[in-house]
Design a protein around this motif. Structure first.
Motif, PDB file in Angstrom:
ATOM      1  N   ASP A 193     -10.185  -8.128   4.525  1.00 62.03           N
ATOM      2  CA  ASP A 193      -9.240  -7.840   3.153  1.00 62.03           C
ATOM      3  C   ASP A 193      -9.130  -6.568   2.406  1.00 62.03           C
ATOM      4  N   PRO A 194      -8.920  -5.379   3.132  1.00 62.51           N
ATOM      5  CA  PRO A 194      -8.408  -4.101   2.476  1.00 62.51           C
ATOM      6  C   PRO A 194      -7.142  -4.271   1.245  1.00 62.51           C
ATOM      7  N   GLY A 195      -7.377  -4.783   0.229  1.00 65.20           N
ATOM      8  CA  GLY A 195      -6.242  -4.924  -0.457  1.00 65.20           C
ATOM      9  C   GLY A 195      -5.867  -3.923  -1.658  1.00 65.20           C
ATOM     10  N   THR A 196      -5.017  -4.136  -2.531  1.00 67.21           N
ATOM     11  CA  THR A 196      -4.408  -3.411  -3.433  1.00 67.21           C
ATOM     12  C   THR A 196      -5.544  -3.030  -4.801  1.00 67.21           C
ATOM     13  N   GLY A 202     -12.046   2.998  -2.064  1.00 72.13           N
ATOM     14  CA  GLY A 202     -13.044   3.409  -1.205  1.00 72.13           C
ATOM     15  C   GLY A 202     -13.130   3.028   0.317  1.00 72.13           C
ATOM     16  N   PHE A 203     -12.490   2.090   0.810  1.00 74.10           N
ATOM     17  CA  PHE A 203     -12.266   1.833   2.148  1.00 74.10           C
ATOM     18  C   PHE A 203     -11.694   2.830   3.031  1.00 74.10           C
ATOM     19  N   GLU A 204     -10.939   3.533   2.217  1.00 73.29           N
ATOM     20  CA  GLU A 204      -9.573   4.163   3.011  1.00 73.29           C
ATOM     21  C   GLU A 204     -10.474   5.384   3.932  1.00 73.29           C
ATOM     22  N   HIS A 252      -5.253 -13.498   4.505  1.00 72.18           N
ATOM     23  CA  HIS A 252      -3.988 -13.805   4.196  1.00 72.18           C
ATOM     24  C   HIS A 252      -3.075 -12.817   3.662  1.00 72.18           C
ATOM     25  N   GLN A 253      -1.914 -13.113   3.509  1.00 73.28           N
ATOM     26  CA  GLN A 253      -0.876 -12.125   2.993  1.00 73.28           C
ATOM     27  C   GLN A 253      -0.617 -11.499   1.679  1.00 73.28           C
ATOM     28  N   HIS A 254      -1.449 -12.084   0.638  1.00 74.92           N
ATOM     29  CA  HIS A 254      -1.430 -11.693  -0.691  1.00 74.92           C
ATOM     30  C   HIS A 254      -1.854 -10.226  -0.547  1.00 74.92           C
ATOM     31  N   LEU A 283      -4.404  -7.498   1.557  1.00 73.83           N
ATOM     32  CA  LEU A 283      -3.894  -6.469   2.469  1.00 73.83           C
ATOM     33  C   LEU A 283      -3.098  -5.419   1.836  1.00 73.83           C
ATOM     34  N   ASP A 284      -3.468  -4.193   1.603  1.00 78.47           N
ATOM     35  CA  ASP A 284      -2.430  -3.115   0.963  1.00 78.47           C
ATOM     36  C   ASP A 284      -1.846  -2.562   2.452  1.00 78.47           C
ATOM     37  N   LEU A 285      -0.593  -2.855   2.252  1.00 82.80           N
ATOM     38  CA  LEU A 285       0.355  -2.466   3.537  1.00 82.80           C
ATOM     39  C   LEU A 285       0.372  -0.913   3.694  1.00 82.80           C
ATOM     40  N   ASP A 286       0.481  -0.298   2.405  1.00 80.38           N
ATOM     41  CA  ASP A 286       0.500   0.991   2.557  1.00 80.38           C
ATOM     42  C   ASP A 286      -0.782   1.830   2.841  1.00 80.38           C
ATOM     43  N   ARG A 287      -1.708   1.199   2.776  1.00 80.79           N
ATOM     44  CA  ARG A 287      -2.953   1.890   3.120  1.00 80.79           C
ATOM     45  C   ARG A 287      -3.464   1.421   4.551  1.00 80.79           C
ATOM     46  N   LEU A 288      -2.857   0.336   4.989  1.00 84.26           N
ATOM     47  CA  LEU A 288      -3.333  -0.064   6.412  1.00 84.26           C
ATOM     48  C   LEU A 288      -3.102   0.893   7.349  1.00 84.26           C
ATOM     49  N   ALA A 289      -1.732   1.571   7.256  1.00 90.37           N
ATOM     50  CA  ALA A 289      -1.395   2.327   8.603  1.00 90.37           C
ATOM     51  C   ALA A 289      -2.514   3.478   8.660  1.00 90.37           C
ATOM     52  N   PRO A 290      -2.667   4.558   7.659  1.00 88.49           N
ATOM     53  CA  PRO A 290      -3.680   5.368   7.741  1.00 88.49           C
ATOM     54  C   PRO A 290      -5.056   4.989   7.981  1.00 88.49           C
ATOM     55  N   LEU A 291      -5.630   3.867   7.747  1.00 90.00           N
ATOM     56  CA  LEU A 291      -6.793   3.167   8.071  1.00 90.00           C
ATOM     57  C   LEU A 291      -6.907   2.801   9.534  1.00 90.00           C
ATOM     58  N   LEU A 292      -5.808   2.311  10.093  1.00 89.33           N
ATOM     59  CA  LEU A 292      -5.792   2.022  11.561  1.00 89.33           C
ATOM     60  C   LEU A 292      -5.736   3.522  12.345  1.00 89.33           C
ATOM     61  N   ARG A 293      -5.075   4.658  11.651  1.00 84.43           N
ATOM     62  CA  ARG A 293      -5.079   5.721  12.544  1.00 84.43           C
ATOM     63  C   ARG A 293      -6.284   6.341  12.645  1.00 84.43           C
ATOM     64  N   ALA A 294      -7.146   5.843  11.453  1.00 85.95           N
ATOM     65  CA  ALA A 294      -8.626   6.527  11.329  1.00 85.95           C
ATOM     66  C   ALA A 294      -9.470   5.776  12.260  1.00 85.95           C
TER      67      ALA A 294
END
Length: 208
Positions: free
Chosen positions: A23-26, A30-32, A44-46, A50-61
């Motif tokens: 649950d890396p949310g808004t 520090g999880f970034e 869940h989707q709230h 889940l912060d969609l803006d920070r999800l992509a760079p997290l997955l790239r890393a």
């Protein structure tokens, strides 16, 4: 197992075999900068889960990390590789066993549709319930206990704490509170015998 709390509902569980971010949310921070993740699990989707803006760079890393989500979150992830799981499933991730419990988010108000919610039980010992109070099939060593939200009141938190009766309860989902210590004191005073409350310093790994 080592636990790092990144605020609100975001925790890193390091089993010694697997590194699992939940649950890396808004409301979390520090999880970034994390690397070496084996999976990112979303209850869940709230946005506070889940912060969609920070999800992509997290997955790239973390190119080797599996993104595991509930059926509701899947609809927000067009173009992002992910796996959908549902209650009753059991996953193996880098040597860790993850049982999926729950099913539905707790009711916020009858006029608000109920969405899916996955709870994750890791190695049969550490439970992240998401935004609900799922039944647990086995005794739990460590319960990540939701503290405050539009869908719950303090007495419900205490009742769930007593029902699960873990060895240790770690308060999470406190990001809405200005004075969470009031709730922590309540949980400590009303916890079942044998349960210790541990409030984690955010960003500091703790073995529980």
């Amino acid at each position: 197992m080592q636990i790092t709390h990144y605020g609100h509902s975001c925790v890193l569980l390091d089993t010694g075999a697997a590194r699992l971010l939940i649950d890396p949310g808004t409301f979390s921070a520090g999880f970034e900068s994390l690397t070496g993740l084996d999976a990112v699990l979303v209850t869940h989707q709230h946005p506070d889960h889940l912060d969609l803006d920070r999800l992509a760079p997290l997955l790239r890393a973390n190119p080797g990390a599996r993104l595991v989500v509930d059926t509701g979150t899947a609809g927000d992830l067009a173009g992002t590789d992910h796996e959908v799981t549902t209650p009753g499933a059991a996953l193996e991730v880098a040597g860790a066993r993850i049982e999926v419990l729950g099913g539905e988010h707790a009711v916020i108000h009858p006029d608000i549709p109920v969405i899916p919610n996955n709870a994750y039980l890791v190695d049969g010992t550490h439970l992240h319930p998401g935004d609900a109070f799922p039944a647990v099939p086995v005794p739990v060593d460590v319960l990540l206990l939701p503290t405050a939200a539009p869908w719950l009141k303090a007495s419900e938190c205490v009742d769930y704490l007593r029902a699960v009766a873990p060895r240790t309860a770690v308060p999470i989902h406190q990001g809405l509170l200005a004075r969470p210590q009031v709730f922590y004191g309540l949980f400590t005073g009303l916890a079942p015998e044998g349960t210790a409350l541990r409030v984690l310093d955010e960003g500091e790994p703790t073995t529980l």
